[in-house]
Design an enzyme around this catalytic site. Structure first.
Site, PDB file in Angstrom:
ATOM      1  N   LYS A  81      -4.538  10.567  -1.883  1.00 21.53           N
ATOM      2  CA  LYS A  81      -4.103   9.394  -2.659  1.00 21.53           C
ATOM      3  C   LYS A  81      -3.780   9.853  -4.076  1.00 21.53           C
ATOM      4  CE  LYS A  81      -6.971   5.816  -3.980  1.00 21.53           C
ATOM      5  NZ  LYS A  81      -6.869   5.841  -5.464  1.00 21.53           N
TER       6      LYS A  81
ATOM      7  N   GLU B 252      -4.253  -2.306  -7.402  1.00 19.99           N
ATOM      8  CA  GLU B 252      -5.546  -2.612  -8.037  1.00 19.99           C
ATOM      9  C   GLU B 252      -5.374  -3.576  -9.196  1.00 19.99           C
ATOM     10  OE1 GLU B 252      -8.077   0.751  -8.796  1.00 19.99           O
ATOM     11  OE2 GLU B 252      -9.512  -0.444  -9.948  1.00 19.99           O
TER      12      GLU B 252
END
Ligand code: KIV
Length: 271
Positions: free
Chosen positions: A120, A189
Site C-alpha cells: 500500500k 481516509e
C-alpha cells in the site's frame, strides 16, 4: 445473517468480484502472528500490516519513523499466521516517494522477504512514477488518499480532508489516475461521505473507507482501536467493540493479587 464468501484464498481478483456483486470488504490491521491468526480464523477479507505499527506497537507519535526492515519483520510474522486473507503491507515513509527505482526495490524487498500479497502507498499524482514502476514488476498496489498520515507534517492536523472543492477535485482526479494505472483497491481516509461515495462510483476498483461513510466498497479500522486497547484516540468514525485496556488491566491486577497472596500457584498448578 452475514454470508461469508467461500474461497480458500482472497485475491485481488476476488476483491474486484466483491465490488461488482455489492459484497462489502472487511479489512483490519495486524502486526503480529497471534492477532493475525485470530483475524484469519474469523475470516477477515484483508489484513493490513499498516505503518500504524509505528504508533501502536512502537509508541511513536507519527507513522514516519518506522523502517522498511521493521515493516518486513511485522509483515513476515503476519504472513506466517495467514492462509485465507489477502495480506497488504504499507511501504513506509521515505522508501518510495523520491525515486521510483528505490520504490521498486522497497516493494520487492517486502514481497520477497515477507511473502505478503501486495503493498500500500499513500498519495496520487506525486507518486505516480513509483506506482507505475512497481505495477510493471507485477506487484499489486493498494492506493491511499484523503488523510495520508505520512504527510502529517505538511497537513499539520489530522482533521477531515477534502472538505473544499479544490482538494475534493484533486482527490477525485488522483483516484481516477491510480485506477487507470492499475491499482487493485483504494483506501479513502477521513473524507466527506458524499465525496467517498462519488469516488467509489467513478472508479472500477474497490474503495476501502476509514472515516469515509458507508458508500464505499469496504471498511478498515486499526485493530487496537476497535478493541479498545488504545484509549486516547477517539475519532467520531471509530466504533469500539471492546474495552480490552480495562479487561487486560483487570486480569493483570488479579494475577498480581494472586501472586502476592500465594494463591497462585495452587497444588494443581505445580509438579
Ligand atoms: O497504517 C494504517 O493502519 C492505515 C490504515 C489506517 C488505513 O493506513
Amino acid at each position: 445473517m452475514t454470508v461469508l464468501r467461500v474461497v480458500n484464498k482472497i485475491t485481488t481478483h476476488v476483491l474486484r468480484e466483491m465490488k461488482l456483486q455489492g459484497e462489502k470488504i472487511a479489512m483490519l490491521t495486524s502486526y503480529d502472528y497471534s492477532t493475525a491468526r485470530i483475524l484469519d480464523n474469523a475470516q477477515i477479507d484483508v489484513i493490513l500490516v499498516g505503518d500504524s505499527a509505528s504508533n501502536v506497537m512502537a509508541g511513536h507519535k507519527t507513522t514516519l519513523p518506522i523502517t522498511l526492515n521493521e515493516m518486513i519483520y511485522h509483515a513476515s510474522s503476519v504472513v506466517r499466521a495467514v492462509s485465507r486473507a489477502l495480506v497488504v503491507v504499507d511501504l513506509p515513509f521515505g522508501t518510495y516517494q523520491g525515486n521510483s527505482k528505490e520504490a521498486l526495490n522497497s516493494a520487492i524487498r517486502i514481497m520477497k522477504e515477507s511473502g505478503a500479497d501486495a503493498v500500500k502507498m499513500e498519495g496520487g499524482s506525486e507518486i505516480i512514477e513509483s506506482v507505475n514502476r512497481i505495477l510493471s514488476a507485477g506487484i499489486p498496489i493498494m492506493g491511499h488518499l484523503g488523510l495520508t498520515p505520512q504527510s502529517i507534517n505538511k497537513f499539520g492536523t489530522y482533521a477531515v480532508r477534502a472538505t473544499d472543492d479544490d482538494e475534493a477535485q484533486k482527490l477525485l482526479e488522483d483516484a481516477i489516475l491510480l485506477d487507470k494505472a492499475g491499482i487493485f483497491a483504494l483506501v479513502l481516509e477521513k473524507i466527506p461521505a458524499k465525496l467517498a461515495t462519488k469516488v467509489s462510483q467513478e472508479i472500477k476498483v474497490p474503495t476501502i473507507g476509514i472515516g469515509a461513510g458507508s458508500g464505499v466498497d469496504g471498511q478498515v479500522l486499526v485493530l487496537h482501536d476497535m478493541l479498545g486497547i488504545t484509549q486516547e484516540f477517539s475519532p467520531r468514525y471509530l466504533r469500539r467493540y471492546h474495552n480490552l485496556f480495562e479487561e487486560i488491566q483487570s486480569s493483570v491486577k488479579s494475577y498480581i493479587r494472586d501472586v502476592k497472596s500465594v494463591d497462585f500457584p495452587n497444588e494443581r498448578e505445580q509438579y
